[in-house]
Design a protein around this motif. Sequence first.
Motif, short mmCIF file in Angstrom:
data_model
loop_
_atom_site.label_atom_id
_atom_site.label_comp_id
_atom_site.label_asym_id
_atom_site.label_seq_id
_atom_site.Cartn_x
_atom_site.Cartn_y
_atom_site.Cartn_z
N LYS A 7 0.85 -1.19 0.00
CA LYS A 7 0.00 0.00 0.00
C LYS A 7 0.89 1.25 0.00
CE LYS A 7 -1.70 -1.61 3.73
NZ LYS A 7 -2.44 -1.90 4.99
N GLY A 8 0.66 2.12 -0.98
CA GLY A 8 1.53 3.27 -1.17
C GLY A 8 1.04 4.57 -0.58
N GLY A 9 0.18 4.50 0.42
CA GLY A 9 -0.40 5.71 0.98
C GLY A 9 0.59 6.65 1.61
N HIS A 10 1.78 6.16 1.99
CA HIS A 10 2.78 7.02 2.63
C HIS A 10 3.62 7.79 1.61
CE1 HIS A 10 1.80 4.49 6.09
NE2 HIS A 10 2.36 5.40 6.85
N GLY A 31 2.28 13.02 -3.01
CA GLY A 31 1.53 13.19 -4.24
C GLY A 31 0.04 13.20 -4.00
N ASP A 32 -0.72 13.51 -5.04
CA ASP A 32 -2.16 13.63 -4.90
C ASP A 32 -2.90 12.34 -5.24
OD1 ASP A 32 -1.73 13.58 -7.60
OD2 ASP A 32 -2.71 15.49 -8.04
N ARG A 33 -2.14 11.25 -5.46
CA ARG A 33 -2.76 9.96 -5.73
C ARG A 33 -2.12 8.88 -4.85
NH1 ARG A 33 -6.26 10.20 -9.75
NH2 ARG A 33 -6.50 7.93 -9.80
N CYS A 34 -2.93 7.87 -4.51
CA CYS A 34 -2.43 6.71 -3.78
C CYS A 34 -2.23 5.57 -4.76
CB CYS A 34 -3.42 6.29 -2.70
SG CYS A 34 -3.55 7.45 -1.32
N PRO A 37 -7.45 8.88 -6.22
CA PRO A 37 -7.14 10.21 -5.67
C PRO A 37 -6.96 10.15 -4.17
CG PRO A 37 -9.06 10.28 -7.12
CD PRO A 37 -8.78 8.85 -6.86
N ARG A 38 -6.02 10.92 -3.66
CA ARG A 38 -5.82 10.99 -2.22
C ARG A 38 -6.94 11.81 -1.59
NH1 ARG A 38 -1.38 9.91 0.69
NH2 ARG A 38 -0.10 9.83 -1.20
#
Length: 275
Positions: free
Chosen positions: A180-183, A186-189, A205-206
């Motif tokens: 999971k790339g939430g960290h 940028g404005d996208r996950c 989108p974040r």
Amino acid sequence: MKKSYTTVLSIAGSDGSGGAGIQADLKTIAALGCYGLSAITALTAQNTCDVESFTAVEPEFISHQIDVLNKDIRIDAIKIGMLGSQKAIGSIACSIRKMKSLRPIVLDTVLISSSGSHLLPEESIDELKRELFPLARLITPNLPEASKLTGRTELPSSKTEIRKVAEKLLITGPEAVLVKGGHMQGDRCEDLLLSGREERWFSSPRISTVNTHGTGCTLSSAIACFLAKGRGLEDAVAEGRNYLLGALEAGSFFHLGKGSGPLDHLYRYRQMPDR
């Protein structure tokens, strides 16, 4: 003819604030039309700001909870979250291996809380990979967890680096890895699902919200629900992410506590007429 429930067993810690852990798992499971079972691994004293302390449940009693449920109820999928202690790892693995047929298992590699509290001793990592990874249909580490599990000192900062981390995790035994790339900035996950040589990126989108407590618990439980219903892995991940994004968006309009608040797990119910 009476109908049967689709069941999901959550093996995880308790969160008295209701945003994560067993409480979030059971809300998610119910919201997605499944029947939730639970085996509690740890009791925590936590709120929206921090996990102040926790007490691990005795490994023998964790196993007993699982064994008693399995003796009586068909379990269609399993989600594993906070383990609480090193000894719990072997006990849980032993109970799962005793099941007549292996259910799809989603393992959320909970090592550190979002507030920075260590929820599993660092010396337990090797045993976690040795005992539970080979039983898992999917493991779902975030970037800090993926880094710690692979011995990195820095977070992956590109898709190429995330792919390399996922490959290292895949060879430790799970059928598939969802990093999971939430960290990332940028404005996208961007999340990567790697299964064998099959690679799929999920992008969304974040969502601007401080209410992110329990996102990992919620996603892993949601994926387990869709696997329990017989969905393929890619579809289960896609549907699980859709549910998570909806709960994040709906939860952003609420306020609870002084820290990172919960998602709105029941947002679909609230959107029904006359609710």
